[in-house]
Design a protein around this motif. Structure first.
Motif, mmCIF file in Angstrom:
data_model
loop_
_atom_site.group_PDB
_atom_site.id
_atom_site.type_symbol
_atom_site.label_atom_id
_atom_site.label_comp_id
_atom_site.label_asym_id
_atom_site.label_seq_id
_atom_site.Cartn_x
_atom_site.Cartn_y
_atom_site.Cartn_z
ATOM 1 N N HIS A 101 -16.677 81.092 91.869
ATOM 2 C CA HIS A 101 -17.241 82.035 91.388
ATOM 3 C C HIS A 101 -19.015 81.285 90.797
ATOM 4 C CE1 HIS A 101 -13.372 81.177 88.676
ATOM 5 N NE2 HIS A 101 -14.139 81.823 88.324
ATOM 6 N N THR A 102 -19.637 82.388 90.845
ATOM 7 C CA THR A 102 -20.956 82.371 90.691
ATOM 8 C C THR A 102 -21.650 81.884 89.622
ATOM 9 O OG1 THR A 102 -21.088 84.234 92.151
ATOM 10 C CG2 THR A 102 -22.848 83.739 91.083
ATOM 11 N N ARG A 103 -23.013 81.023 89.402
ATOM 12 C CA ARG A 103 -23.452 81.373 88.556
ATOM 13 C C ARG A 103 -24.838 80.882 88.545
ATOM 14 N NH1 ARG A 103 -21.749 75.363 86.981
ATOM 15 N NH2 ARG A 103 -19.284 76.287 85.841
ATOM 16 N N MET A 104 -25.595 81.987 87.181
ATOM 17 C CA MET A 104 -27.286 81.462 87.922
ATOM 18 C C MET A 104 -27.524 82.267 89.082
ATOM 19 S SD MET A 104 -28.616 78.153 85.557
ATOM 20 C CE MET A 104 -30.012 79.070 86.429
ATOM 21 N N SER A 110 -19.314 73.288 92.481
ATOM 22 C CA SER A 110 -18.342 71.987 92.965
ATOM 23 C C SER A 110 -17.202 72.492 93.143
ATOM 24 C CB SER A 110 -17.970 71.894 91.338
ATOM 25 O OG SER A 110 -18.015 72.946 90.253
ATOM 26 N N GLU A 111 -16.918 74.141 93.280
ATOM 27 C CA GLU A 111 -16.248 75.200 93.318
ATOM 28 C C GLU A 111 -16.327 75.229 95.069
ATOM 29 O OE1 GLU A 111 -16.059 78.352 91.677
ATOM 30 O OE2 GLU A 111 -14.852 77.531 89.288
ATOM 31 N N LEU A 112 -17.732 74.918 95.520
ATOM 32 C CA LEU A 112 -17.796 75.557 96.643
ATOM 33 C C LEU A 112 -17.720 74.512 97.659
ATOM 34 C CD1 LEU A 112 -18.977 77.440 98.224
ATOM 35 C CD2 LEU A 112 -21.575 76.376 97.599
ATOM 36 N N THR A 113 -18.096 72.770 97.302
ATOM 37 C CA THR A 113 -17.526 71.945 97.760
ATOM 38 C C THR A 113 -16.672 71.656 98.451
ATOM 39 O OG1 THR A 113 -19.098 70.320 96.246
ATOM 40 C CG2 THR A 113 -17.755 69.315 97.175
ATOM 41 N N SER A 114 -15.394 71.571 97.065
ATOM 42 C CA SER A 114 -13.659 71.738 97.816
ATOM 43 C C SER A 114 -13.056 73.401 98.997
ATOM 44 C CB SER A 114 -12.835 72.734 96.580
ATOM 45 O OG SER A 114 -12.805 73.794 96.094
ATOM 46 N N ILE A 115 -13.894 73.842 99.239
ATOM 47 C CA ILE A 115 -14.097 74.509 99.944
ATOM 48 C C ILE A 115 -14.526 74.395 101.586
ATOM 49 C CG2 ILE A 115 -14.459 76.866 101.025
ATOM 50 C CD1 ILE A 115 -12.638 77.050 99.111
ATOM 51 N N VAL A 116 -15.870 73.742 101.571
ATOM 52 C CA VAL A 116 -16.585 73.055 102.742
ATOM 53 C C VAL A 116 -15.859 72.314 102.996
ATOM 54 C CG1 VAL A 116 -18.352 75.766 102.432
ATOM 55 C CG2 VAL A 116 -18.218 72.936 101.899
ATOM 56 N N GLN A 214 -25.826 82.492 98.210
ATOM 57 C CA GLN A 214 -26.053 84.137 97.858
ATOM 58 C C GLN A 214 -27.585 83.815 97.647
ATOM 59 O OE1 GLN A 214 -24.034 85.776 94.416
ATOM 60 N NE2 GLN A 214 -22.219 84.229 94.501
ATOM 61 N N SER A 215 -28.063 83.051 98.026
ATOM 62 C CA SER A 215 -29.670 83.873 98.257
ATOM 63 C C SER A 215 -29.858 83.810 99.183
ATOM 64 C CB SER A 215 -30.321 81.837 97.150
ATOM 65 O OG SER A 215 -31.713 81.852 97.422
ATOM 66 N N LEU A 216 -30.647 84.946 99.630
ATOM 67 C CA LEU A 216 -31.785 85.186 100.305
ATOM 68 C C LEU A 216 -33.213 84.358 101.012
ATOM 69 C CD1 LEU A 216 -31.603 86.976 102.779
ATOM 70 C CD2 LEU A 216 -33.604 88.317 102.045
#
Length: 236
Positions: A101-104, A110-116, A214-216
């Motif tokens: 998911h995306t927030r701000m 926390s969700e990213l950690t489980s992926i990478v 997602q931040s350039l």
């Protein structure tokens, strides 16, 4: 002339003479409460904002604080004229982030950690480090403290001197890690949200981004750590 961090200045600005001019570094942060609070205290000052990345994830424009935008030299111009190092960019296979998911404006950490934070992904990074930047000093950007420590452990097990630092690391310990990194005792310096801005160590030869974003602006700040010119650095 008064030089200060925002964190200090927001508590002490009333102690100083009213300034005629304020120069804001990394001014894309000016929409933050502490920054904008200071701005409002000095409506009659002349304000100059400096940043390499004049954009924000939340989409807030900077015209609320600055009337005119002066475009600086481009990255190609800076490289051509020796102010930045040339670079080679290697992109990984696509991670499946469809369930994150995306927030701000950016991925939920926390969700990213489980992926990478997986041995297979870190192992792939180590394999490509050995292929493209073997023996070079590299800064790694991770999602969490646990993720960074896992990455460092795998680099060490692969025979590559590495260490981890984050915002909670003791100052002396952090300075010592950077010193050892500068002189080449440590080849890989892994961090979490610490070296994205203002970290000026020209000997960095590679940036390893294990933190999808997602931040350039964040991306450019991170890769920029390896673009400082340094004797013997043919490219980042």
């Amino acid at each position: 002339v008064q030089i200060a961090s925002i964190q200090t200045l927001v508590r002490r600005y009333h102690r100083y003479r009213v300034p005629s001019m304020i120069v804001w570094d990394e001014c894309h942060h000016i929409a933050a409460n502490s920054w904008s609070h200071i701005f409002k205290q000095f409506p009659n000052a002349f304000h100059i904002g400096l940043t390499a990345t004049p954009q924000r994830l939340d989409g807030a424009g900077l015209n609320k604080w600055f009337r005119s935008m002066v475009i600086g030299p481009t990255v190609p111009w800076l490289i051509k004229n020796g102010y930045l190092a040339p670079y080679k960019l290697y992109a990984p296979g696509n991670l499946d982030l469809t369930k994150v998911h995306t927030r701000m404006g950016d991925y939920v950490g926390s969700e990213l950690t489980s992926i990478v934070d997986k041995p297979s992904i870190t192992g792939d990074a180590i394999k490509h480090y050995k292929k493209y930047a073997d023996g070079k000093r590299a800064v790694v950007f991770c999602v969490s403290v646990a993720h960074s420590k896992h990455v460092v452990q795998q680099f060490i097990e692969a025979g590559i001197p590495a260490t981890h630092v984050d915002g909670e690391t003791d100052t002396q310990e952090r300075d010592e890690a950077i010193r050892r990194f500068r002189n080449g005792e440590i080849r890989v310096l892994s961090n979490v949200e610490l070296f994205g801005e203002g970290f000026d160590v020209p000997c960095i030869e590679a940036a390893i981004l294990l933190r999808p974003t997602q931040s350039l602006g964040l991306y450019l700040q991170q890769v920029g750590r390896s673009l400082r010119p340094s004797p013997g650095k043919e490219h980042a």
